[in-house]
Motif scaffolding. Structure first.
Motif, PDB file in Angstrom:
ATOM      1  N   ALA A  29      56.181  86.857  31.422  1.00  0.00           N
ATOM      2  CA  ALA A  29      55.436  85.754  31.830  1.00  0.00           C
ATOM      3  C   ALA A  29      54.395  85.437  30.834  1.00  0.00           C
ATOM      4  N   VAL A  30      53.486  86.449  30.201  1.00  0.00           N
ATOM      5  CA  VAL A  30      52.803  86.228  29.294  1.00  0.00           C
ATOM      6  C   VAL A  30      53.469  85.852  27.966  1.00  0.00           C
ATOM      7  N   GLY A  33      54.633  82.548  27.997  1.00  0.00           N
ATOM      8  CA  GLY A  33      53.435  81.630  28.110  1.00  0.00           C
ATOM      9  C   GLY A  33      53.048  81.414  26.674  1.00  0.00           C
ATOM     10  N   ILE A  34      53.000  82.245  25.780  1.00  0.00           N
ATOM     11  CA  ILE A  34      52.165  82.576  24.430  1.00  0.00           C
ATOM     12  C   ILE A  34      53.163  81.438  23.723  1.00  0.00           C
ATOM     13  N   ARG A  36      55.632  79.478  24.662  1.00  0.00           N
ATOM     14  CA  ARG A  36      55.688  78.015  25.071  1.00  0.00           C
ATOM     15  C   ARG A  36      54.546  77.308  24.346  1.00  0.00           C
ATOM     16  N   SER A  37      53.128  77.783  24.339  1.00  0.00           N
ATOM     17  CA  SER A  37      52.273  77.255  24.057  1.00  0.00           C
ATOM     18  C   SER A  37      52.262  76.957  22.601  1.00  0.00           C
ATOM     19  N   PRO A 123      47.936  85.373  21.531  1.00  0.00           N
ATOM     20  CA  PRO A 123      48.391  84.355  21.228  1.00  0.00           C
ATOM     21  C   PRO A 123      48.222  84.344  19.560  1.00  0.00           C
TER      22      PRO A 123
END
Lengths: 135, 152
Positions: A29-30, A33-34, A36-37, A123
């Protein structure tokens, strides 16, 4: 498997598709998320076996980012299989690990890994990496 | 800028989580990933963490019961849990995982048992505190920015 489409502008180059591999649902998930951002299209799978299945059907994976320690097939073993494949060997592979073991890092880099990231992945780490590898 | 009482309360709860060492910078990294497309990202990841950590701790407890003195097995399981803790910034839990692994390395079964009990307590406390934090955040609504608390 989690997949998010990139948000490239109409008419622009295709959005890079990153395959993330990690047996930890939290880390999946992390990392998703990174990525995707950073506006990448992401598919996250839980094992090397699933990653190879997907690579067999998905023609346009731009990069693979994989955890090192996974049951059944480690990230190193996945890296080797990718680099042994004439069809897949050009895909950059990045290894992640929570342990800073120089021999492990060197072994992965010698086998053709693009980079080795220490967890927890941030990130900024991924952004720098993707800028270098994908753009 | 005016902050509602709830927003102040949320900020205060978060600051105390950092001040008391329950969370570290990695939690802020998770919050930074929250945006309009994923407005509940942090809470979703934390929820995943507690689901995963509960399962891992059950595995560890069973391993300690069914495989006494199998320190290698205990360590492998604890390594997984430590990784999850590290990924969301659960600092005190992560430190207790490290402590457990060190004690495992010394092959001290009783020490491992005590450490695991500490870990269970930390897990429960962190869950409770984060549940309170997210409850207040939900009531406060958007506009509470993801940032390391001032003074940290």
């Amino acid at each position: 498997m989690a997949s998010r489409k990139g948000l490239g502008d109409e008419g622009s180059a295709p959005v890079p598709h990153v395959l993330a591999v990690d047996d930890s649902p939290v880390d999946r998930a992390v990392i998703a998320g990174i990525l995707r951002s950073s506006r990448f299209r992401v598919t996250a799978v839980e094992s090397g076996k699933r990653a190879l299945e997907l690579l067999g059907t998905e023609p346009n994976v731009s990069m693979i980012i994989t955890d090192y320690w996974m049951p059944e097939m480690t990230g190193y073993e996945l890296l080797k299989k990718v680099k042994e494949s004439s069809r897949l060997k050009e895909i950059p592979v990045v290894i992640m690990s929570s342990e800073n073991v120089p021999t492990r890092i060197n072994r992965c880099l010698e086998e053709g890994a693009e980079d080795f990231l220490l967890k927890p992945v941030r990130p900024a780490d991924v952004s720098r990496l993707c800028s270098r590898v994908l753009r | 800028m005016e902050y509602s009482n709830l927003q102040r309360q949320a900020a205060s709860l978060k600051k105390s989580l950092f001040d008391q060492g329950y969370l570290d910078e990695q939690f802020c990294q998770i919050e930074y990933l929250q945006d309009e497309a994923s407005p509940n990202f942090t809470e979703e990841v934390v929820s995943l963490f507690f689901e995963n950590s509960t399962r891992l701790m059950t595995n560890i407890e069973q391993a300690m019961e069914k495989n006494p003195r199998d320190f290698s097995r205990w360590d492998v399981n604890m390594q997984q849990l430590k990784g999850s803790c590290s990924s969301i910034g659960a600092s005190r839990m992560k430190n207790e995982c490290t402590s457990f692994r060190n004690i495992c390395g010394d092959e001290n079964a009783e020490g491992c048992m005590r450490s695991f009990q500490n870990l269970k307590r930390e897990h429960g406390v962190l869950r409770q505190k984060l549940e309170s934090y997210f409850q207040v955040l939900r009531q406060a609504g958007p506009a509470v920015t993801a940032a390391r608390p001032r003074g940290m």
